[in-house]
Motif scaffolding. Structure first.
Motif, PDB file in Angstrom:
ATOM      1  N   ALA A 150     -13.677  25.565 -11.108  1.00 39.99           N
ATOM      2  CA  ALA A 150     -13.503  26.421  -9.928  1.00 39.99           C
ATOM      3  C   ALA A 150     -12.031  26.481  -9.518  1.00 39.99           C
ATOM      4  O   ALA A 150     -11.505  27.559  -9.203  1.00 39.99           O
ATOM      5  N   ASP A 151     -11.370  25.336  -9.539  1.00 43.32           N
ATOM      6  CA  ASP A 151      -9.950  25.295  -9.181  1.00 43.32           C
ATOM      7  C   ASP A 151      -9.108  26.040 -10.214  1.00 43.32           C
ATOM      8  O   ASP A 151      -8.190  26.796  -9.875  1.00 43.32           O
ATOM      9  N   TYR A 152      -9.434  25.832 -11.490  1.00 45.04           N
ATOM     10  CA  TYR A 152      -8.731  26.505 -12.586  1.00 45.04           C
ATOM     11  C   TYR A 152      -8.892  28.019 -12.493  1.00 45.04           C
ATOM     12  O   TYR A 152      -7.936  28.782 -12.674  1.00 45.04           O
ATOM     13  N   ASN A 153     -10.115  28.460 -12.191  1.00 42.99           N
ATOM     14  CA  ASN A 153     -10.379  29.898 -12.100  1.00 42.99           C
ATOM     15  C   ASN A 153      -9.638  30.541 -10.936  1.00 42.99           C
ATOM     16  O   ASN A 153      -9.220  31.709 -11.030  1.00 42.99           O
ATOM     17  N   GLN A 154      -9.474  29.811  -9.858  1.00 42.09           N
ATOM     18  CA  GLN A 154      -8.714  30.356  -8.738  1.00 42.09           C
ATOM     19  C   GLN A 154      -7.256  30.573  -9.141  1.00 42.09           C
ATOM     20  O   GLN A 154      -6.649  31.585  -8.795  1.00 42.09           O
ATOM     21  N   GLU A 155      -6.718  29.618  -9.890  1.00 42.10           N
ATOM     22  CA  GLU A 155      -5.344  29.765 -10.384  1.00 42.10           C
ATOM     23  C   GLU A 155      -5.259  30.925 -11.381  1.00 42.10           C
ATOM     24  O   GLU A 155      -4.294  31.700 -11.355  1.00 42.10           O
ATOM     25  N   GLN A 156      -6.254  31.023 -12.255  1.00 45.54           N
ATOM     26  CA  GLN A 156      -6.267  32.108 -13.238  1.00 45.54           C
ATOM     27  C   GLN A 156      -6.339  33.479 -12.560  1.00 45.54           C
ATOM     28  O   GLN A 156      -5.675  34.427 -12.971  1.00 45.54           O
ATOM     29  N   MET A 157      -7.169  33.570 -11.531  1.00 42.78           N
ATOM     30  CA  MET A 157      -7.322  34.828 -10.811  1.00 42.78           C
ATOM     31  C   MET A 157      -6.009  35.248 -10.160  1.00 42.78           C
ATOM     32  O   MET A 157      -5.641  36.420 -10.150  1.00 42.78           O
ATOM     33  N   ALA A 158      -5.272  34.244  -9.625  1.00 40.72           N
ATOM     34  CA  ALA A 158      -3.999  34.540  -8.960  1.00 40.72           C
ATOM     35  C   ALA A 158      -2.942  35.007  -9.950  1.00 40.72           C
ATOM     36  O   ALA A 158      -1.996  35.709  -9.578  1.00 40.72           O
ATOM     37  N   HIS A 159      -3.099  34.608 -11.230  1.00 38.02           N
ATOM     38  CA  HIS A 159      -2.098  34.964 -12.234  1.00 38.02           C
ATOM     39  C   HIS A 159      -2.628  35.932 -13.285  1.00 38.02           C
ATOM     40  O   HIS A 159      -2.028  36.105 -14.346  1.00 38.02           O
ATOM     41  N   GLY A 160      -3.784  36.518 -13.022  1.00 41.48           N
ATOM     42  CA  GLY A 160      -4.332  37.500 -13.949  1.00 41.48           C
ATOM     43  C   GLY A 160      -4.887  36.911 -15.224  1.00 41.48           C
ATOM     44  O   GLY A 160      -4.959  37.592 -16.255  1.00 41.48           O
ATOM     45  N   GLY A 161      -5.314  35.630 -15.172  1.00 34.06           N
ATOM     46  CA  GLY A 161      -5.845  34.989 -16.367  1.00 34.06           C
ATOM     47  C   GLY A 161      -7.346  35.180 -16.514  1.00 34.06           C
ATOM     48  O   GLY A 161      -7.989  35.873 -15.724  1.00 34.06           O
TER      49      GLY A 161
END
Length: 221
Positions: A150-161
């Motif tokens: 969940a934490d990783y996905n939030q970071e990915q979403m913020a950077h277009g991952g």
């Protein structure tokens, strides 16, 4: 009440410290999370909102996972591995009380009921400590991954991952870095404890041999 506190003081003190530390982790993590959010131009989370963030849950279960793994492995290893001179080890080449079970002629009203039941119930009971610790490890391992994803996905979403599932997150180097950095410290600490009790003492503690016992004496009695 006084008798209860006296008889349960050790567990009450430890769980009290656990509660204080957990609250401290939550508050510090909340501020750290919001610092990162603000630094990236994103909205800060409220206290209740932070409870829904993977940032908190991943960090908490990451540590629980390593603790339960350490204790489970330690309990299992002390069945058949030895350290001569350590209070944390059984005596090599000796049959000790923990290795045997008394017969019905020695049972009393206080004998645990699974012992009297025998069969599969007894088999579960005589391995219950390691089974529960391993189950808690598996539970924490999974929720470390779920919170981390969940934490990783939030970071990915913020950077277009790309979004990942819990099991896909388990395949990332980040997940295993988080796990191994905790596992190594846990095994180091228990290994140090095993060796230090050969040569060092703490008067009054059951984790230490008697102060006047020789270094070669194994066990705490």
């Amino acid at each position: 009440m006084r008798e209860f506190l006296k008889n349960n003081g050790l567990s009450l003190a430890l769980f009290g410290l656990f509660a204080v530390s957990l609250v401290g982790q939550f508050l510090a993590g909340w501020h750290e999370f919001n610092n990162e959010q603000i630094a990236h131009g994103e909205a800060a989370a409220g206290m209740t909102g932070y409870l829904g963030e993977g940032h908190f849950w991943a960090a908490m279960f990451e540590n629980w996972e390593s603790e339960f793994l350490q204790m489970a492995i330690y309990v299992l290893f002390t069945i058949f591995l030895y350290q001569k001179g350590s209070s944390e080890s059984k005596t090599p080449d000796a049959v000790e009380r923990v290795d045997v079970m008394t017969g019905p002629e020695y049972w009393t009203e206080e004998t645990p009921w699974p012992v009297k039941s025998g069969g599969f119930t007894l088999k579960l009971y005589e391995n219950s400590l390691s089974l529960v610790l391993l189950s808690l490890f598996a539970f924490s391992f999974y929720f470390h991954a779920a919170g981390g994803a969940a934490d990783y996905n939030q970071e990915q979403m913020a950077h277009g991952g790309l979004h990942v599932t819990t099991f896909e997150y388990m395949e990332t180097s980040r997940f295993w870095f988080e796990s191994f950095q905790n596992w190594q410290s846990e095994f180091l600490s228990i290994g140090v404890m095993v060796l230090f009790t050969v040569y060092l003492r703490q008067k009054g503690s059951p984790e230490s041999k008697p102060v006047d016992s020789p270094n070669s004496e194994t066990g705490c009695d």
